[in-house]
Design a protein around this motif. Structure first.
Motif, PDB file in Angstrom:
ATOM      1  N   ALA A 188       6.005 -19.621   4.946  1.00 23.59           N
ATOM      2  CA  ALA A 188       4.693 -19.046   4.669  1.00 23.59           C
ATOM      3  C   ALA A 188       4.394 -17.801   5.476  1.00 23.59           C
ATOM      4  CB  ALA A 188       3.614 -20.097   4.941  1.00 23.59           C
ATOM      5  N   CYS A 189       3.540 -16.987   4.952  1.00 26.11           N
ATOM      6  CA  CYS A 189       3.016 -15.828   5.666  1.00 26.11           C
ATOM      7  C   CYS A 189       1.620 -15.535   5.133  1.00 26.11           C
ATOM      8  CB  CYS A 189       3.930 -14.613   5.496  1.00 26.11           C
ATOM      9  SG  CYS A 189       3.933 -13.927   3.841  1.00 26.11           S
ATOM     10  N   THR A 190       0.875 -14.742   5.853  1.00 28.63           N
ATOM     11  CA  THR A 190      -0.474 -14.440   5.405  1.00 28.63           C
ATOM     12  C   THR A 190      -0.428 -13.466   4.235  1.00 28.63           C
ATOM     13  OG1 THR A 190      -0.725 -12.555   6.867  1.00 28.63           O
ATOM     14  CG2 THR A 190      -1.272 -14.712   7.781  1.00 28.63           C
ATOM     15  N   LEU A 191      -1.517 -13.428   3.490  1.00 26.44           N
ATOM     16  CA  LEU A 191      -1.594 -12.494   2.372  1.00 26.44           C
ATOM     17  C   LEU A 191      -1.524 -11.058   2.872  1.00 26.44           C
ATOM     18  CD1 LEU A 191      -4.370 -14.225   0.235  1.00 26.44           C
ATOM     19  CD2 LEU A 191      -1.887 -14.317  -0.079  1.00 26.44           C
ATOM     20  N   LYS A 193       5.252 -16.004  -0.172  1.00 28.61           N
ATOM     21  CA  LYS A 193       3.937 -16.459  -0.602  1.00 28.61           C
ATOM     22  C   LYS A 193       3.487 -17.571   0.333  1.00 28.61           C
ATOM     23  CE  LYS A 193       5.218 -20.146  -3.860  1.00 28.61           C
ATOM     24  NZ  LYS A 193       5.077 -20.641  -5.236  1.00 28.61           N
ATOM     25  N   GLY A 194       2.208 -17.884   0.283  1.00 26.52           N
ATOM     26  CA  GLY A 194       1.690 -18.963   1.103  1.00 26.52           C
ATOM     27  C   GLY A 194       0.877 -18.443   2.272  1.00 26.52           C
ATOM     28  N   TYR A 195       0.479 -19.342   3.129  1.00 32.92           N
ATOM     29  CA  TYR A 195      -0.361 -18.974   4.259  1.00 32.92           C
ATOM     30  C   TYR A 195      -0.105 -19.954   5.395  1.00 32.92           C
ATOM     31  CZ  TYR A 195      -4.468 -17.740   6.997  1.00 32.92           C
ATOM     32  OH  TYR A 195      -5.298 -17.320   8.002  1.00 32.92           O
ATOM     33  N   ALA A 196       0.111 -19.436   6.596  1.00 32.74           N
ATOM     34  CA  ALA A 196       0.265 -20.286   7.780  1.00 32.74           C
ATOM     35  C   ALA A 196      -0.230 -19.508   8.984  1.00 32.74           C
ATOM     36  CB  ALA A 196       1.721 -20.704   7.970  1.00 32.74           C
ATOM     37  N   ARG A 197      -1.102 -20.112   9.764  1.00 34.27           N
ATOM     38  CA  ARG A 197      -1.686 -19.408  10.904  1.00 34.27           C
ATOM     39  C   ARG A 197      -0.684 -19.244  12.048  1.00 34.27           C
ATOM     40  NH1 ARG A 197      -7.170 -19.184  10.157  1.00 34.27           N
ATOM     41  NH2 ARG A 197      -8.042 -20.618   8.616  1.00 34.27           N
ATOM     42  N   HIS A 198       0.316 -20.127  12.127  1.00 38.89           N
ATOM     43  CA  HIS A 198       1.209 -20.119  13.280  1.00 38.89           C
ATOM     44  C   HIS A 198       2.512 -19.365  13.037  1.00 38.89           C
ATOM     45  CE1 HIS A 198       2.390 -23.391  10.702  1.00 38.89           C
ATOM     46  NE2 HIS A 198       3.541 -23.507  11.329  1.00 38.89           N
ATOM     47  N   LYS A 212      11.478 -10.224  10.497  1.00 39.52           N
ATOM     48  CA  LYS A 212      11.718 -11.332  11.426  1.00 39.52           C
ATOM     49  C   LYS A 212      10.490 -12.225  11.501  1.00 39.52           C
ATOM     50  CE  LYS A 212      12.291 -12.058  16.425  1.00 39.52           C
ATOM     51  NZ  LYS A 212      12.431 -11.364  17.733  1.00 39.52           N
ATOM     52  N   THR A 213      10.712 -13.538  11.402  1.00 37.31           N
ATOM     53  CA  THR A 213       9.589 -14.455  11.589  1.00 37.31           C
ATOM     54  C   THR A 213       9.234 -14.498  13.077  1.00 37.31           C
ATOM     55  OG1 THR A 213      11.046 -16.383  11.855  1.00 37.31           O
ATOM     56  CG2 THR A 213      10.266 -15.882   9.627  1.00 37.31           C
ATOM     57  N   ILE A 214       7.946 -14.534  13.372  1.00 36.34           N
ATOM     58  CA  ILE A 214       7.466 -14.600  14.748  1.00 36.34           C
ATOM     59  C   ILE A 214       6.490 -15.764  14.865  1.00 36.34           C
ATOM     60  CG2 ILE A 214       7.803 -12.152  15.252  1.00 36.34           C
ATOM     61  CD1 ILE A 214       4.904 -11.642  14.654  1.00 36.34           C
ATOM     62  N   GLY A 215       6.255 -16.196  16.093  1.00 35.34           N
ATOM     63  CA  GLY A 215       5.403 -17.355  16.313  1.00 35.34           C
ATOM     64  C   GLY A 215       6.194 -18.569  16.731  1.00 35.34           C
ATOM     65  N   SER A 216       7.526 -18.432  16.769  1.00 34.17           N
ATOM     66  CA  SER A 216       8.404 -19.510  17.197  1.00 34.17           C
ATOM     67  C   SER A 216       9.564 -18.891  17.963  1.00 34.17           C
ATOM     68  CB  SER A 216       8.928 -20.289  15.986  1.00 34.17           C
ATOM     69  OG  SER A 216       9.905 -21.234  16.389  1.00 34.17           O
TER      70      SER A 216
END
Length: 279
Positions: free
Chosen positions: A15-18, A34-39, A86-90
């Motif tokens: 997921a990622c924000t719009l 698509k999708g949404y995740a705050r973290h 790159k995914t971030i938050g982890s």
């Protein structure tokens, strides 16, 4: 490309924000989200002369090309990474890369000219931070239909004990030379995850052994023991004999490609293995 599942059933990498989706579209990202995740967030980076691609990203790009070449019987070599997301938050990230490669197996060009560049889309994920535990589930020429089934099995993060208990099969020197590109990649990945951290280094491949010989170097599930000489350490008068251990796995059902590895070096009267931990 719509990402729907994380490797172990948790909807984390999907997921990622719009706003991030819009940002990707504006910067020309080929992967679709698509999708949404705050973290979980996404960082989009364009590679150029002013901002060169990080060495580890280049290694991940080569890993994806290795998967493609190995399954398709091709000889694409990395020319450059154009952009990566790159995914971030982890602590462990997934890298979605748009890159360019040349088919060195006669796929184009003529005479002394270089073959034309082909655009690839590749995704490589880290299983755990700062460990050589990686998987690649997307490696395709841009525009190819994605056949990945979005199902992944839990990874086996173990490596065999060193020294190995069972006999190993030595690889002929001629075969090592023929497959030099990916054998060197395995060593470079092992070095990249060394602790304490080391640079890319300069090294010489000495011998390659593997735990099975029924399929040879094309085995889809095998462990490789690559003996190499660290030329940087040799010039400094340090112990320079090292062994990279890399286990390669391929899930036929989902098409997921895994590399798990570590490196071992010897000092006077002792040895040390840096390897992934069982998670």
């Amino acid at each position: 490309m719509i990402l729907e599942e994380d490797p172990f059933g948790e909807d984390v990498h999907s997921a990622c924000t719009l706003a991030e989706e819009k940002k990707l579209e504006e910067c020309g990202g080929e992967f679709k989200f698509k999708g949404y995740a705050r973290h979980i967030g996404l960082e989009s980076v364009a590679c150029n002369e002013r901002r060169p691609c990080p060495p580890r990203v280049s290694l991940y790009a080569r890993m994806g090309l290795h998967r493609y070449n190995w399954l398709k019987g091709r000889k694409f070599e990395l020319s450059r990474v154009g952009r990566y997301v790159k995914t971030i938050g982890s602590a462990a990230s997934t890298y979605y890369m748009t890159l360019y490669a040349m088919d060195m197996g006669g796929g184009g060009g003529g005479g002394a000219s270089l073959p034309p560049e082909t655009c690839f889309e590749i995704a490589v994920s880290e299983y755990s931070a700062n460990c050589f535990i990686l998987f690649c589930d997307i490696a395709r020429i841009q525009g190819e239909e994605d056949q990945t089934k979005r199902r992944r099995k839990r990874m086996d993060t173990h490596l065999p004990e060193w020294p190995p208990v069972n006999p190993l099969y030595m690889v002929e020197k001629s075969e090592v030379q023929e497959h030099d590109e990916w054998i060197r990649l395995y060593v470079e990945l092992a070095v990249a995850f060394d602790f304490p951290p080391r640079g890319g280094g300069d090294f010489e491949i000495l011998d390659v052994a593997m735990d099975r010989n029924d399929e040879g170097l094309d085995a889809k599930n095998a462990t490789f023991y690559i003996s190499y000489r660290d030329l940087d350490d040799a010039r400094l008068g340090k112990s320079c004999h090292r062994i990279a251990t890399v286990r390669r796995s391929f899930d036929e059902d989902s098409g997921n490609f895994y590399l798990v590895g570590g490196s071992e070096f010897r000092t006077e009267g002792s040895s040390y293995m840096h390897r992934p931990l069982s998670i």
